[in-house]
Design a protein around this motif. Structure first.
Motif, PDB file in Angstrom:
ATOM      1  N   LYS A  78       0.841  -1.197   0.000  1.00 51.44           N
ATOM      2  CA  LYS A  78       0.000   0.000   0.000  1.00 51.44           C
ATOM      3  C   LYS A  78       0.881   1.254   0.000  1.00 51.44           C
ATOM      4  O   LYS A  78       1.855   1.328   0.764  1.00 51.44           O
ATOM      5  N   ASN A  79       0.535   2.228  -0.824  1.00 52.06           N
ATOM      6  CA  ASN A  79       1.342   3.443  -0.871  1.00 52.06           C
ATOM      7  C   ASN A  79       0.740   4.556  -0.003  1.00 52.06           C
ATOM      8  O   ASN A  79      -0.319   4.373   0.592  1.00 52.06           O
ATOM      9  N   GLY A  87      -7.193  20.000   4.619  1.00 53.91           N
ATOM     10  CA  GLY A  87      -6.936  19.297   5.880  1.00 53.91           C
ATOM     11  C   GLY A  87      -7.898  18.177   6.198  1.00 53.91           C
ATOM     12  O   GLY A  87      -7.811  17.555   7.245  1.00 53.91           O
ATOM     13  N   PHE A  88      -8.839  17.897   5.304  1.00 48.44           N
ATOM     14  CA  PHE A  88      -9.894  16.945   5.645  1.00 48.44           C
ATOM     15  C   PHE A  88     -10.071  15.871   4.589  1.00 48.44           C
ATOM     16  O   PHE A  88      -9.823  16.090   3.416  1.00 48.44           O
ATOM     17  N   ILE A  89     -10.544  14.705   5.071  1.00 48.47           N
ATOM     18  CA  ILE A  89     -10.799  13.596   4.150  1.00 48.47           C
ATOM     19  C   ILE A  89     -12.264  13.674   3.716  1.00 48.47           C
ATOM     20  O   ILE A  89     -13.143  13.764   4.586  1.00 48.47           O
ATOM     21  N   ILE A 148      -6.999   6.188  10.116  1.00 48.06           N
ATOM     22  CA  ILE A 148      -7.348   6.866   8.861  1.00 48.06           C
ATOM     23  C   ILE A 148      -8.284   5.970   8.044  1.00 48.06           C
ATOM     24  O   ILE A 148      -9.261   6.431   7.466  1.00 48.06           O
ATOM     25  N   PHE A 172     -13.647  14.212   8.937  1.00 48.49           N
ATOM     26  CA  PHE A 172     -12.401  13.663   9.470  1.00 48.49           C
ATOM     27  C   PHE A 172     -11.224  14.437   8.907  1.00 48.49           C
ATOM     28  O   PHE A 172     -11.219  14.811   7.740  1.00 48.49           O
ATOM     29  N   ASP A 173     -10.234  14.647   9.781  1.00 39.07           N
ATOM     30  CA  ASP A 173      -9.054  15.335   9.257  1.00 39.07           C
ATOM     31  C   ASP A 173      -8.135  14.320   8.563  1.00 39.07           C
ATOM     32  O   ASP A 173      -8.449  13.126   8.512  1.00 39.07           O
ATOM     33  N   LEU A 174      -7.019  14.813   8.049  1.00 36.69           N
ATOM     34  CA  LEU A 174      -6.152  13.944   7.235  1.00 36.69           C
ATOM     35  C   LEU A 174      -5.570  12.772   8.006  1.00 36.69           C
ATOM     36  O   LEU A 174      -5.064  11.823   7.425  1.00 36.69           O
ATOM     37  N   LEU A 175      -5.621  12.865   9.343  1.00 36.03           N
ATOM     38  CA  LEU A 175      -5.108  11.754  10.135  1.00 36.03           C
ATOM     39  C   LEU A 175      -6.242  10.915  10.721  1.00 36.03           C
ATOM     40  O   LEU A 175      -6.018  10.097  11.610  1.00 36.03           O
ATOM     41  N   GLY A 176      -7.448  11.140  10.223  1.00 34.53           N
ATOM     42  CA  GLY A 176      -8.581  10.323  10.659  1.00 34.53           C
ATOM     43  C   GLY A 176      -9.184  10.756  11.984  1.00 34.53           C
ATOM     44  O   GLY A 176      -9.977  10.023  12.570  1.00 34.53           O
ATOM     45  N   TRP A 195       9.072  17.080   2.562  1.00 33.25           N
ATOM     46  CA  TRP A 195       9.291  16.568   1.197  1.00 33.25           C
ATOM     47  C   TRP A 195      10.735  16.102   1.030  1.00 33.25           C
ATOM     48  O   TRP A 195      11.012  15.102   0.364  1.00 33.25           O
ATOM     49  N   HIS A 244      11.118  12.709   2.561  1.00 35.64           N
ATOM     50  CA  HIS A 244      10.592  11.655   1.688  1.00 35.64           C
ATOM     51  C   HIS A 244      11.634  11.284   0.637  1.00 35.64           C
ATOM     52  O   HIS A 244      11.867  10.116   0.364  1.00 35.64           O
ATOM     53  N   TRP A 290       2.665   3.040   2.849  1.00 31.43           N
ATOM     54  CA  TRP A 290       1.690   3.346   3.905  1.00 31.43           C
ATOM     55  C   TRP A 290       2.219   2.864   5.259  1.00 31.43           C
ATOM     56  O   TRP A 290       2.179   3.571   6.268  1.00 31.43           O
ATOM     57  N   HIS A 330       4.339   9.127   6.050  1.00 29.50           N
ATOM     58  CA  HIS A 330       3.250   9.955   5.529  1.00 29.50           C
ATOM     59  C   HIS A 330       2.372  10.522   6.650  1.00 29.50           C
ATOM     60  O   HIS A 330       1.703  11.530   6.465  1.00 29.50           O
ATOM     61  N   THR A 367       3.834  13.700   7.459  1.00 29.15           N
ATOM     62  CA  THR A 367       3.582  14.575   6.316  1.00 29.15           C
ATOM     63  C   THR A 367       2.167  15.139   6.409  1.00 29.15           C
ATOM     64  O   THR A 367       1.943  16.337   6.246  1.00 29.15           O
ATOM     65  N   ARG A 368       1.211  14.250   6.685  1.00 24.70           N
ATOM     66  CA  ARG A 368      -0.182  14.688   6.809  1.00 24.70           C
ATOM     67  C   ARG A 368      -0.329  15.683   7.957  1.00 24.70           C
ATOM     68  O   ARG A 368      -1.026  16.687   7.835  1.00 24.70           O
ATOM     69  N   LEU A 400       1.256  19.049   6.916  1.00 22.03           N
ATOM     70  CA  LEU A 400       0.448  19.674   5.849  1.00 22.03           C
ATOM     71  C   LEU A 400      -0.838  20.268   6.416  1.00 22.03           C
ATOM     72  O   LEU A 400      -1.218  21.404   6.117  1.00 22.03           O
ATOM     73  N   MET A 401      -1.483  19.467   7.249  1.00 21.73           N
ATOM     74  CA  MET A 401      -2.773  19.833   7.820  1.00 21.73           C
ATOM     75  C   MET A 401      -2.644  21.053   8.739  1.00 21.73           C
ATOM     76  O   MET A 401      -3.438  21.977   8.689  1.00 21.73           O
ATOM     77  N   SER A 430      -2.576  25.112   7.933  1.00 24.04           N
ATOM     78  CA  SER A 430      -3.658  26.103   7.922  1.00 24.04           C
ATOM     79  C   SER A 430      -4.462  26.116   9.228  1.00 24.04           C
ATOM     80  O   SER A 430      -5.334  26.955   9.393  1.00 24.04           O
TER      81      SER A 430
END
Ligand SMILES: Cc1cc2nc3c(=O)[nH]c(=O)nc-3n(C[C@H](O)[C@H](O)[C@H](O)COP(=O)(O)OP(=O)(O)OC[C@H]3O[C@@H](n4cnc5c(N)ncnc54)[C@H](O)[C@@H]3O)c2cc1C
Lengths: 394, 359
Positions: free
Chosen positions: A206-207, A347-349, B33, B188-192, B316, B319, B329, B334, B337-338, B341-342, B345
């Protein structure tokens, strides 16, 4: 902008290709091609077959192998346009790696069989170079390919890794160590194999974007006949390297970057910066986009030159390395700027499934981390430019 | 001038590391996530160890730590990718209530310290987006509040929410129990991590729900924002240090061309750049955490800009130094990174803070 480089015939080809894609791609298609997804995979197969009917899978290959028999500009247009349209169905392992390699090094039987199969649109290829302990240092691979003179077979044992689309592919080109005890570039053989052979296990990995785009491929006593050797036994290194130069032009990254920039401009015309002005009307936005565009066009011309040069000269040159760096970097810069404009939305999924643009840019930016890594990392390209290109000491 | 961390502070960092280090599990964060589970590494552990009283005075049962010391713990919190309303409780809750209305809120304060109450706040979203301000109305000598609030973190965990409201167009800071508030939407945010949009419908409030008075509302908002921004930056710096350490470990152990990656000069240059960027950002953050108070908005803006821009660059580069393994994953790079990035802002992006800095 660089359209002036192309002939009238090229422009017509681009138009026809776009109308074919209009017919085949779902309306408003804006997903990065991900052939591990079943829908994308079915679409990919359909598109390949349609391209094949028009002899467009490999527009610049000779007609006798199902190519278009046209100039290299058609191949450039095909790759760039399909990337821009984010269309699945462009098997770069087939048309940009193994195909040109077979054209150059293959026997007439191999050419007929392999190239015609590719242009029929019925196969998917994958690349078996990297191993767990051999990434940048490809010459250190240990996957064995024991040659038996009597039976004229090679028995392959070892593990390849990061193999993109191995879970979909039915063919693989692979570099193996055929001379026991040989070191580095010596004793390597370049072979092709059928993924349905006994002894091949594909384990998806998985990437970071959450997709299974690449795999570990374990080969246990995989037997293939010597007809599958490309070039000579134990002399695969040069071929393997040459293939990388076909691979590295960065043309897809140009298409992806251009698409992202165009979509960002449309977004900026529909969304406000503040109460008074649209994003597009801000001077800072225009300036940033203009600079990105200038970088994109100059990177683009370098990718064209790299492909053109490879088609007219066999010398080792540094254009593919330069264009690969430029194209992957501008693509990341464009996506970074898009993230900056989209700001807190990223920032959101799945915040708003209607707004695929935001999720797409975010997932692409994560995915394009790989641009500087695959096909020889950008650091390795810099070594090539300095050492092989400029002749500086190692 | 003194850039040292004293012995007590070192011990504090060590004990935070001890509590948090064996609790974080990248696999479970990955799973959060994917499955939107409620995994909150570090939160329960810090609560159980009494850390909610970090910033509370000893007289009310706290540890009486300085904000600088709190921000050092936030670095550790970020390093282990912990999750939970620690900033909300410590800054919007303890630090603010204690400074501005200690006697009025002494009961709430004590309950936060004893983990009986948990505070959340959508202040970041309200302040930054300048939207979603519930309104207070007086009807027959009674006060009612109505309106929506979006992207409230850790809502279901919380007993109280602190937010900005308006009364006759004047801003007010309100604290309200969460039990009579409806959830409208879950995101949900980028980290769930789960966030919710909520709707407050004619909830009856009294003077007890107001933090501060007519004269100091703006000051309190600035006080909270400044401290929350610096805390968030400390967390981001901690996460970047984890990235640095992960990268150094990797390049030392990974061999290509018969030698460790770390022995290539170009790699050494890259890792030195990463280290230098993190070091300068960290020194700025640590210095400002000693100096900050309510009227130094520019300080926190300066720091947020620095964090947003520098830390974005280092992820970056990290990475790139990892090669393909960092693209997987399971390796978990990552996740940092999330996070970075999140957070670019959260509590204001670079453009927002540029305006404050140059005003
Ligand atoms: C998305 C993706 C798809 C891929 N698909 C395929 C595929 O289909 N088939 C396949 O065979 N492989 C594939 N690869 C593997 C790819 O070719 C390797 O990742 C690449 O060659 C780098 O190897 P590595 O990942 O082991 O990194 P390493 O070689 O370990 O490098 C790690 C870092 O060290 C740097 N470094 C290494 N050597 C030097 C040096 N001498 N000087 C300076 N810096 C150096 C690198 O630039 C990099 O930054 C894929 C990779 C990715 C990310």
């Amino acid at each position: 902008m660089l359209d002036t480089m192309f002939s009238e015939d090229d422009v017509i080809f681009k138009k026809e290709l776009n109308s074919l894609l209009d017919k085949l791609l779902p309306i408003n298609w804006d997903h990065y091609p991900d052939e591990t997804d079943d829908f994308h995979w079915e679409l990919s197969k359909k598109i390949k077959l349609s391209l094949s009917i028009n002899n467009w899978i490999a527009p610049s290959w000779p007609k006798e192998y199902g190519g278009g028999g046209k100039e290299v500009t058609k191949a450039i247009i095909l790759s760039e346009t399909m990337a821009y349209r984010m269309s699945p169905g462009n098997d770069r392992f087939a048309t940009r790696m193994i195909g040109p390699t077979i054209l150059k090094y293959g026997t007439s039987l191999q050419k007929k069989k392999i190239l015609s199969e590719i242009t029929s649109g019925k196969v998917q290829w994958c690349q078996g170079y990297s191993e767990p302990n051999s990434g940048s240092d490809l010459a250190s691979i240990t996957t064995k390919g024991d040659y038996n003179e009597e039976t004229e077979t090679i028995t392959i044992n070892g593990t390849k890794i990061w193999t993109t689309l191995a879970n979909r592919a039915n063919r693989m080109f692979i570099l193996v160590r055929s001379l026991p005890g040989s070191k580095r570039h010596q004793g390597l053989t370049f072979v092709v194999l059928d993924m349905n052979n006994k002894g091949i296990t594909v384990n998806p990995i998985k990437n970071i974007a959450g997709k299974f785009s690449f795999n570990e491929v374990v080969l246990k006593d995989v037997k293939i006949s010597s007809e599958n050797i490309i070039g000579k036994l134990h002399e695969g290194w040069k071929i393997a390297l040459d293939l990388l130069n076909f691979e590295r032009s960065g043309i897809d990254y140009i298409g992806w970057a251009e698409r992202c920039l165009d979509d960002l401009i449309s977004y900026s015309k529909k969304n406000r910066l503040n109460k008074y002005e649209m994003i597009f009307d801000s001077g800072t936005f225009k300036k940033s986009v203009a600079i990105l565009k200038a970088d994109l066009e100059s990177a683009k011309i370098m990718t064209y030159k790299a492909i053109w040069k490879k088609s007219v000269s066999d010398d080792i040159h540094m254009e593919p390395s330069m264009s690969k760096i430029l194209a992957t970097e501008i693509n990341n810069k464009v996506h970074d700027y898009a993230l900056e404009i989209l700001k807190d939305k990223i920032g959101f999924i799945d915040e708003d499934p209607q707004n695929n643009f935001v999720q797409r840019i975010l997932n692409h930016r994560l995915f394009f981390v790989s641009g500087g890594i695959l096909a020889g990392t950008n650091e390795i390209q810099k070594n090539i430019i300095a050492q092989r290109g400029l002749g500086l000491p190692k | 001038m003194n850039f040292n961390i004293n012995e007590t502070q070192s011990m504090l960092i060590s004990s935070a590391k001890e509590v948090l280090s064996n609790k974080y599990d990248l696999k479970l964060i990955n799973k959060r996530i994917d499955t939107k589970s409620n995994y909150l590494p570090g939160w329960k552990e810090l609560q159980e160890q009494g850390f909610m009283g970090m910033l509370a005075k000893e007289s009310i049962g706290g540890y009486g730590l300085s904000f600088h010391e709190f921000s050092l713990i936030m670095e550790v919190w970020g390093t282990y990718l912990c999750s939970g309303p620690i900033i909300e409780n410590s800054i919007a809750g303890v630090l603010t209530l204690q400074k501005y209305n200690e006697s009025k809120f002494s009961d709430i304060l004590k309950k936060i310290i004893r983990n009986q109450y948990v505070i959340t706040t959508p202040l970041s979203n309200q302040f930054y987006k300048k939207g979603n301000i519930p309104e207070i109305k007086k009807i027959k000598n009674k006060m009612y509040i109505s309106g929506s609030l979006s992207k409230v973190p850790f809502f279901e965990l919380s007993t109280h929410i602190i937010f900005i409201a308006k009364q006759n167009n004047n801003p007010k800071i309100i604290i309200l129990p969460t039990n009579k508030i409806n959830i409208e939407k879950v995101i949900f945010d980028l980290l769930g991590n789960k966030l919710v949009n909520i709707y407050i419908e004619n909830n009856n409030i009294s003077d007890d729900n107001f933090i501060g008075n007519d004269n100091n509302t703006h000051e309190i908002i600035d006080f909270m924002m400044n401290h929350m921004i610096i805390s968030k930056c400390s967390e981001m710096i901690g996460a970047s240090e984890a990235v640095l350490n992960k990268t150094i470990d990797y390049i030392k152990n990974r061999e290509q061309f018969g030698r460790s990656l770390a022995s290539f000069q170009s790699i050494q240059h890259k890792i030195s750049e990463i280290f230098t960027l993190i070091s300068e950002t960290k020194e700025l953050s640590r210095y400002l955490s000693k100096k900050i108070n309510s009227n130094q908005k520019k300080y926190s803006s300066l720091l947020k800009i620095k964090c947003n821009e520098s830390l974005n660059k280092i992820i970056w580069d990290a990475h790139q130094l990892h090669g393909a393994i960092g693209f997987t994953w399971d390796y978990g790079l990552h996740l940092y990174t999330r996070k970075i990035l999140m957070n670019k802002s959260v509590l204001g992006d670079t453009e927002f803070h540029s305006k404050i800095l140059l005003s």
